[in-house]
Design an enzyme around this catalytic site. Structure first.
Site: not given
Ligand SMILES: Cc1ncc(C[n+]2csc(CCOP(=O)(O)OP(=O)(O)O)c2C)c(N)n1
Ligand SMILES: [Mg+2]
Length: 657
Positions: A405, A467
């Site tokens: 990322e 998450h």
């Protein structure tokens, strides 16, 4: 007589000493150590024309070790970049100067990217090299054929992001990328070896790079190594063994030389040892002349290139793309898509709606290059027909970034800085933390990159609190020059995409739901309402007693609460807030109208309250999260955490009581 290269390198050393000494701040160690490598690169290899810093086919030079800023400022001054006068060197690190503490993109012509946060430069450079290969595939050698050179130190290579960057570059065989590692075994705390025993060359090699070591003070050997680099079929790393503070007499090579400020006597001795007799901030005529000649080396190639662009069939298209202008009819397909959505509303997850918007946009905007950090199916960033970006034919427009990322976000910055590419990519919103440093640098530099971040709340359900973002929206909204979009349905998703693309100097985050949401927008609008940042989605029937503010997946909750309240005769309006930053840019009258004067204000968002007082004030009621989420089906989570239409209606009634 042309000046000797070694003397030209000394000019960098002396200017770096002078500037740091005068500013009583800054770093001379690395610029002095790197002077030889930089001299060879900038006088013999780097393709540039000091008179035209924005020549699109120039080589890109990235000083990843941003603290060595006096190195690039010296180079820019010596080679004749107009903006960097000797007065600017004298004003190093001062208010309003072109020579800030760390190099800043958009501030100093010739600075290709902002560096300072270690590791960002090398990862950004990977994106530049990707953009170069991609545009080369699109426009051909005649228009696009240049290299990317990076100078990175121990610090850059210790940073985790360097791993992501190196492995991406190796995988994509970016053979026009060269990293010059300032192998000086020095960081701030002392020798690099106090915290590093890794073999950097072996590391790069393992990632698919060609590597070489060289004496970083031997001009002939440096030149041979750079020549070697230009012939490889993969990215190249040259470990340049250097001494920090090279030329500074007894301090040369001192492991505490990183930020060491030479005392007057030491600087005098260093000048003497170099045979440098000129006063501070004076570069002798012959030396300057030789440098200026180097700065003009590329002029001929640049002019020939300009002719080629003028003569090329796709020359105008290339110039448009490099300027960042979107094709004229870019939004025709999107407009038709919106019209279709009004005629035949579709309820789905906003990530799916985003994917549909992309399907309308990417065929019309060839500069858009998408991708995902290994979450393509979840992020809905892939549009059917897109080909992966890969060697040897780099024409593909979809990048499989892998689970990287941070490297992905930095590479996107590099692509946007390079120009000719409008990058977007995907990951989960919770992992914005991983990419945050690169998002921030993108915001600081003002680049158009779009971070698709799906699974934007507890609404993602079963994957649980690891998450489920709760504080991410607030923390991203806190960042200057970043647009955080959170569309409520298909129409808003399309509108948000358009707004993001129309902001040329601002990165965007697209926060999208995993779960299905109801249709919010049922009527055609005469303008892009999401581009206003916030707008009245549903008016009150009768006098407005309550305003409910919301974004994204909770807009449906707000509308359901309104139904309940209106059924009781309580006039309730709903304001959708897809982008707070754009709302802030509206005029006061518009803002006042949208906020309205209903006595009770409630906000609902499946995230923390932080920031919402901007809409509801301190006395407003907030329905949302106060801590981390949990693992369960999303319907249960909304109930358990009390984010329901009933809760919103109850909060409104309580406010009226
Ligand atoms: C992300 C990040 N962490 C920490 C710093 C502070 N810092 C600046 S330079 C440096 C050490 C750099 O070592 P190296 O890259 O080898 O440079 P040299 O000392 O050789 O000049 C550190 C820790 C920073 N700029 N960025
Ligand atoms: Mg070092």
């Amino acid at each position: 007589m042309p000046a000797k290269p070694a003397v030209m390198a000394d000019a960098i050393r002396v200017l770096s000493m002078d500037a740091v000494h005068h500013a009583k701040s800054g770093h001379q160690g690395a610029p002095m150590g790197l002077a030889d490598v930089a001299t060879v690169l900038w006088t013999k290899f780097l393709k540039y024309d000091a008179a035209k810093p924005d020549w699109a086919d120039r080589d890109r030079f990235v000083l990843s070790a941003g603290h060595a800023s006096m190195l690039i400022y010296s180079l820019l001054h010596l080679t004749g970049f107009k903006a960097v006068t000797m007065d600017q060197i004298r004003s190093f690190r001062q208010w309003g100067s072109k020579t800030p503490g760390h190099p800043e993109f958009g501030h100093t012509p010739g600075v290709e990217t902002t560096t300072g946060p270690l590791g960002q430069g090398i990862a950004t450079a990977v994106g530049m090299a990707m953009a170069e290969r991609h545009l080369n595939a699109r426009f051909g050698d005649d228009l696009v054929d240049h290299r990317t050179w990076v100078i990175a130190g121990d610090g850059c290579l210790m940073e985790g992001i360097s791993h992501e960057a190196i492995s991406m570059a190796g995988r994509f065989k970016l053979n026009k990328l060269t990293v010059l590692f300032d192998d000086n075994n020095t960081t701030i705390d002392g020798a690099a070896t106090i915290s590093e025993t890794g073999d950097q060359m072996a590391r790069f090699k393992a990632a698919g790079w060609a590597v070489k070591a060289v004496d970083g003070h031997n001009h002939g050997k440096i030149a041979a190594a750079l020549r070697w680099a230009t012939r490889q079929d993969r990215p190249t790393m040259i470990a340049c063994r250097t001494h920090i503070l090279k030329g500074a007499g007894p301090m040369e090579g001192d492991v505490h030389g990183h930020g060491y400020s030479l005392f007057d006597e030491q600087a005098t001795l260093a000048r003497k040892a170099m045979g440098w007799t000129a006063e501070p901030f004076i570069v002798p005529e012959d030396i300057l002349k030789s440098w200026r000649r180097a700065g003009r080396r590329g002029a001929k190639a640049r002019k020939a290139w300009e002719k080629r662009v003028d003569g090329a069939d796709d020359g105008a298209d290339f110039t448009r793309a490099m300027k960042g202008d979107i094709p004229k009819s870019a939004f025709k397909g999107l407009e038709a898509h919106i019209a279709h959505l009004i005629a035949e509303p579709v309820s789905n997850a906003t990530r799916v709606h985003s994917g549909a918007a992309l399907a309308a946009l990417t065929p019309a905007i060839p500069e858009m290059v998408g991708g995902s950090a290994d979450l393509t199916g979840s992020n809905n960033t892939y549009v059917k027909g897109m080909v992966p970006f890969d060697a040897p034919d780099y024409a593909g427009r979809y990048v499989h970034y892998g689970v990287r990322e941070h490297g992905m976000a930095a590479a996107m910055n590099g692509m946007a800085l390079h120009g000719g590419v409008i990058p977007y990519s995907g990951t989960f919103l919770a992992f914005a933390d991983y990419s945050r440093a690169a998002i921030r640098l993108g915001a600081l530099m003002g680049v158009r990159v779009i971070h698709v971040m799906t699974h934007d709340s507890i609404g993602l359900g079963e994957d649980g609190p690891t998450h489920q973002p709760v504080e991410h929206l607030a923390s991203l909204r806190a960042m200057p020059n970043l647009l955080v979009f959170r569309p409520a349905d298909a129409v808003e998703a399309a509108e948000c995409w358009r707004a993001a693309l129309e902001h040329k100097t601002t990165p965007s985050v697209m926060a999208l739901s995993r779960q299905k949401v109801p249709v919010a927008r049922k009527e055609a609008a005469s303008e892009n309402l999401s581009a206003r940042g916030a707008y009245e989605l549903a008016p009150a029937i009768g006098q407005a007693k309550v305003t409910i503010f919301s974004s994204g997946s909770e807009v449906g909750v707000a509308l359901a609460a309104r139904d309940q309240l209106q059924a009781e005769g309580i006039g309730t309006r709903v304001v959708s807030t897809p982008c707070w930053e754009l709302f802030d840019q509206q005029d006061g009258a518009y803002q006042a109208k949208v906020i309205g004067d209903a006595p009770v204000r409630v906000a609902v968002e499946a995230a923390v309250r932080f920031g919402w007082d901007r809409f509801i004030g301190q006395s407003g009621a907030f329905v949302g999260m106060t801590g981390f989420g949990a693992s369960a089906p999303f319907e249960r989570l909304y109930k358990e955490f009390g984010i329901t239409a009933e809760a919103v209606a109850a909060a409104a009634r309580a406010g009226l009581a």
